[in-house]
Design a protein around this motif. Sequence first.
Motif, PDB file in Angstrom:
ATOM      1  N   PHE A  17       1.674  -3.355 -25.985  1.00  0.00           N
ATOM      2  CA  PHE A  17       2.503  -2.221 -25.597  1.00  0.00           C
ATOM      3  C   PHE A  17       2.580  -2.098 -24.070  1.00  0.00           C
ATOM      4  O   PHE A  17       3.655  -1.944 -23.497  1.00  0.00           O
ATOM      5  CB  PHE A  17       1.949  -0.930 -26.212  1.00  0.00           C
ATOM      6  N   LEU A  18       1.425  -2.177 -23.405  1.00  0.00           N
ATOM      7  CA  LEU A  18       1.401  -2.062 -21.947  1.00  0.00           C
ATOM      8  C   LEU A  18       2.106  -3.233 -21.273  1.00  0.00           C
ATOM      9  O   LEU A  18       2.777  -3.057 -20.254  1.00  0.00           O
ATOM     10  CB  LEU A  18      -0.036  -1.939 -21.444  1.00  0.00           C
ATOM     11  N   ARG A  19       1.967  -4.416 -21.824  1.00  0.00           N
ATOM     12  CA  ARG A  19       2.650  -5.604 -21.279  1.00  0.00           C
ATOM     13  C   ARG A  19       4.164  -5.420 -21.327  1.00  0.00           C
ATOM     14  O   ARG A  19       4.881  -5.665 -20.355  1.00  0.00           O
ATOM     15  CB  ARG A  19       2.206  -6.839 -22.062  1.00  0.00           C
ATOM     16  N   ILE A  27       7.045   2.039 -13.696  1.00  0.00           N
ATOM     17  CA  ILE A  27       6.641   3.456 -13.693  1.00  0.00           C
ATOM     18  C   ILE A  27       6.140   3.867 -15.079  1.00  0.00           C
ATOM     19  O   ILE A  27       5.138   4.570 -15.202  1.00  0.00           O
ATOM     20  CB  ILE A  27       7.803   4.365 -13.227  1.00  0.00           C
ATOM     21  N   TYR A  28       6.837   3.423 -16.143  1.00  0.00           N
ATOM     22  CA  TYR A  28       6.364   3.720 -17.499  1.00  0.00           C
ATOM     23  C   TYR A  28       4.984   3.109 -17.727  1.00  0.00           C
ATOM     24  O   TYR A  28       4.115   3.713 -18.346  1.00  0.00           O
ATOM     25  CB  TYR A  28       7.328   3.187 -18.553  1.00  0.00           C
ATOM     26  N   TYR A  29       4.814   1.885 -17.246  1.00  0.00           N
ATOM     27  CA  TYR A  29       3.528   1.210 -17.396  1.00  0.00           C
ATOM     28  C   TYR A  29       2.414   2.042 -16.765  1.00  0.00           C
ATOM     29  O   TYR A  29       1.386   2.303 -17.394  1.00  0.00           O
ATOM     30  CB  TYR A  29       3.589  -0.176 -16.765  1.00  0.00           C
ATOM     31  N   ILE A  30       2.610   2.476 -15.526  1.00  0.00           N
ATOM     32  CA  ILE A  30       1.601   3.280 -14.831  1.00  0.00           C
ATOM     33  C   ILE A  30       1.347   4.578 -15.590  1.00  0.00           C
ATOM     34  O   ILE A  30       0.201   5.003 -15.775  1.00  0.00           O
ATOM     35  CB  ILE A  30       2.039   3.574 -13.378  1.00  0.00           C
ATOM     36  N   PHE A  31       2.415   5.221 -16.047  1.00  0.00           N
ATOM     37  CA  PHE A  31       2.291   6.482 -16.778  1.00  0.00           C
ATOM     38  C   PHE A  31       1.453   6.301 -18.047  1.00  0.00           C
ATOM     39  O   PHE A  31       0.468   7.008 -18.269  1.00  0.00           O
ATOM     40  CB  PHE A  31       3.688   7.014 -17.115  1.00  0.00           C
ATOM     41  N   PHE A  32       1.826   5.334 -18.876  1.00  0.00           N
ATOM     42  CA  PHE A  32       1.116   5.134 -20.141  1.00  0.00           C
ATOM     43  C   PHE A  32      -0.303   4.610 -19.919  1.00  0.00           C
ATOM     44  O   PHE A  32      -1.233   5.002 -20.626  1.00  0.00           O
ATOM     45  CB  PHE A  32       1.898   4.216 -21.071  1.00  0.00           C
ATOM     46  N   LYS A  33      -0.502   3.748 -18.955  1.00  0.00           N
ATOM     47  CA  LYS A  33      -1.846   3.241 -18.658  1.00  0.00           C
ATOM     48  C   LYS A  33      -2.749   4.395 -18.228  1.00  0.00           C
ATOM     49  O   LYS A  33      -3.906   4.473 -18.649  1.00  0.00           O
ATOM     50  CB  LYS A  33      -1.788   2.178 -17.565  1.00  0.00           C
TER      51      LYS A  33
END
Length: 87
Positions: A17-19, A27-33
Amino acid sequence: MKKNNLEYIKSEDIPKFLRIARQDNYIYYIFFKTLIETGMREGEAAALQRKDIDLKNRTITINKSLDFQREPDGDLFGNTKPIIQNE
């Protein structure tokens, strides 16, 4: 996985999911991580400002929450939910 008509991501699917999030929008990656790594709520993460993040001490101060369901004339930011601890 479903529980009470909600779908949850399986733990083993989080890296994939993160990949995908990173490839789609950093930005979505940073938010979800951030949500996954800290356990903070989405409204708390969305309300973060630069002054809330201390990179030197590796801390994040959570002092407000973005209200996604506010009334048209309501406040954009509200208080965070208290943490309830069992004694």
